[in-house]
Write a protein that holds these residues in place. Structure first.
Motif, mmCIF file in Angstrom:
data_model
loop_
_atom_site.group_PDB
_atom_site.id
_atom_site.type_symbol
_atom_site.label_atom_id
_atom_site.label_comp_id
_atom_site.label_asym_id
_atom_site.label_seq_id
_atom_site.Cartn_x
_atom_site.Cartn_y
_atom_site.Cartn_z
ATOM 1 N N GLN A 1 -7.956 -1.371 3.713
ATOM 2 C CA GLN A 1 -7.344 -0.298 2.993
ATOM 3 C C GLN A 1 -7.107 -0.729 1.651
ATOM 4 O O GLN A 1 -7.266 0.299 1.017
ATOM 5 N N MET B 1 0.854 -1.282 -0.116
ATOM 6 C CA MET B 1 -0.123 -0.053 0.111
ATOM 7 C C MET B 1 0.823 1.324 0.066
ATOM 8 O O MET B 1 0.330 2.296 -0.530
ATOM 9 N N SER C 1 -8.425 5.353 5.085
ATOM 10 C CA SER C 1 -7.278 5.407 4.053
ATOM 11 C C SER C 1 -7.371 6.796 3.600
ATOM 12 O O SER C 1 -8.337 7.625 4.024
ATOM 13 N N VAL D 1 -8.484 1.834 -1.276
ATOM 14 C CA VAL D 1 -7.086 2.787 -2.008
ATOM 15 C C VAL D 1 -7.391 2.582 -3.487
ATOM 16 O O VAL D 1 -7.428 3.353 -4.276
#
Length: 404
Positions: free
Chosen positions: A63, A2, A145, A67
């Motif tokens: 997340q 990420m 996020s 994202v």
């Protein structure tokens, strides 16, 4: 993984700096006589904006999924910022979407710099529609996020009114393109051709007096030109001189393209590849999140089996483990697709460097990105192998292993 995903792309910045685009600048700087005479506001249009259906997202939100979903919405978010009503007077607009999901529900909070209330409202409506949020299970840890989008008036598609009548007409055409999606039907997997329209405006006419398109040479290209002509003929005209003639150049991108954009110049192909890479990165992030959800579901049934030793759970164990393996394979496939785009970008950068050594920097940066993508791919393949090894083979097998 990420931490390696960013909404603003290193390649986009480098490519835009080298390739450039003919657009009006914003800000408080004085406008030169040449700029007042030049026809502007003919910036590229990403037909991915026309894809209103968002990708299906697995639940619960994590997340990776958040994202990826926001990154997948980049074409629509950036289209919001084309309109000068969405931006202030500065050249750079920074937009931040902070997403929070908990057991009570979820929210997207929009903030940033150089944003107007109209710009915030446009993006808010967009992300609320494309990335719906469902409450988490009771007791689940909140998920957060933060995604950042940057619009540069000199490089990003943008419109500015008040320079001259030709630019104002062009600006109205550019802003209207997002409502002309019926013209782009059939271009779901490729970028439409570049078109040149010859515009004739007259003071006595409330709309264009005449618009003709140069021949494209293909039936579908000529059909697109005919459709766009009909739309352009309805755009209002305000002219103080008796007549004004100028060309309008339609440059098209498609972030969802799976076919090469052979119609574009090498410099524009580079920008097209960068848009595609953004979407491949979004796919990889969502796949990463889907695999995490599948692992959590498999862990839950493994824990139940280990507690009860109920062999009736074996079928469910196998089913959930197949889902886990399938999601891990999808993660691998998405990163491999991303790497293919990276390699195409390197090849194109080398082609450009052969003509201009300045493109060597972009080649080097892309090689660095490929190395990072390869690391992600190796990690995903290792995880896939581990997931495959964890699945129960037969009912006589010992207790299955939990995933992490």
């Amino acid at each position: 993984m990420m931490s390696r995903l960013a909404i603003t792309s290193l390649l986009a910045a480098a490519a835009a700096g080298c390739a450039g685009q003919q657009q009006a600048q914003t800000g408080g700087a004085p406008i030169s006589k040449e700029e007042r005479l030049r026809i502007t506001n003919q910036s590229p249009f990403d037909v991915a904006v026309c894809k209103t259906q968002a990708p299906a997202l697995s639940q619960p939100a994590n997340q990776g999924i958040l994202v990826g979903a926001l990154l997948a919405s980049r074409p629509q978010v950036m289209e919001c910022l084309v309109d000068p009503k969405s931006r202030g007077t500065a050249e750079t607009t920074r937009l931040v979407v902070k997403t929070t999901v908990n057991e009570q529900g979820g929210s997207h909070v929009i903030s940033g710099e150089n944003l107007t209330p109209e710009g915030i409202a446009c993006v808010q409506k967009l992300v609320d529609t494309r990335v719906p949020l469902t409450p988490l299970a009771k007791g689940a840890a909140p998920v957060e996020s933060e995604s950042t989008f940057v619009h540069e008036a000199g490089n990003s598609p943008s419109v500015r009114f008040g320079l001259n009548p030709g630019s104002d007409f062009s600006g109205n055409v550019r802003l209207a393109q997002a409502q002309w999606c019926d013209c782009y039907a059939g271009y779901e997997t490729k970028a439409p051709p570049t078109l040149r329209a010859n515009v004739d405006l007259k003071k006595a006419s409330a709309t264009a007096a005449d618009i003709t398109f140069d021949s494209v040479g293909t039936p579908e290209g000529d059909q697109l030109a005919a459709c766009l002509k009909g739309k352009m003929m309805a755009v209002p005209v305000k002219l103080e001189v008796d007549e004004l003639k100028f060309p309008y150049r339609f440059v098209h991108f498609n972030s969802h393209a799976t076919e090469p954009a052979a119609d574009l110049t090498p410099e524009l192909r580079l920008l097209q590849l960068d848009l595609v890479r953004n979407q491949r990165s979004a796919d990889a992030a969502i796949a990463f999140g889907n695999r995490a959800n599948a692992a959590e579901a498999y862990d839950a049934i493994v824990a139940k089996y280990q507690k009860t030793k109920d062999w009736k759970l074996i079928d469910e164990l196998k089913s959930k483990c197949r889902t886990l393996v399938d999601s891990a394979q999808a993660w691998v496939n998405s990163i491999e697709s991303q790497r293919q785009v990276d390699q195409s970008t390197v090849d194109l950068a080398r082609e450009l460097k052969a003509k201009d050594a300045a493109w060597g920097d972009l080649e080097a940066k892309t090689q660095e990105i490929i190395a990072v993508t390869q690391q992600d791919l190796d990690t995903a393949k290792q995880r896939l192998a581990a997931d495959q090894g964890a699945c129960p083979k037969e009912t006589t097998e010992a207790a299955p292993k939990k995933k992490k």
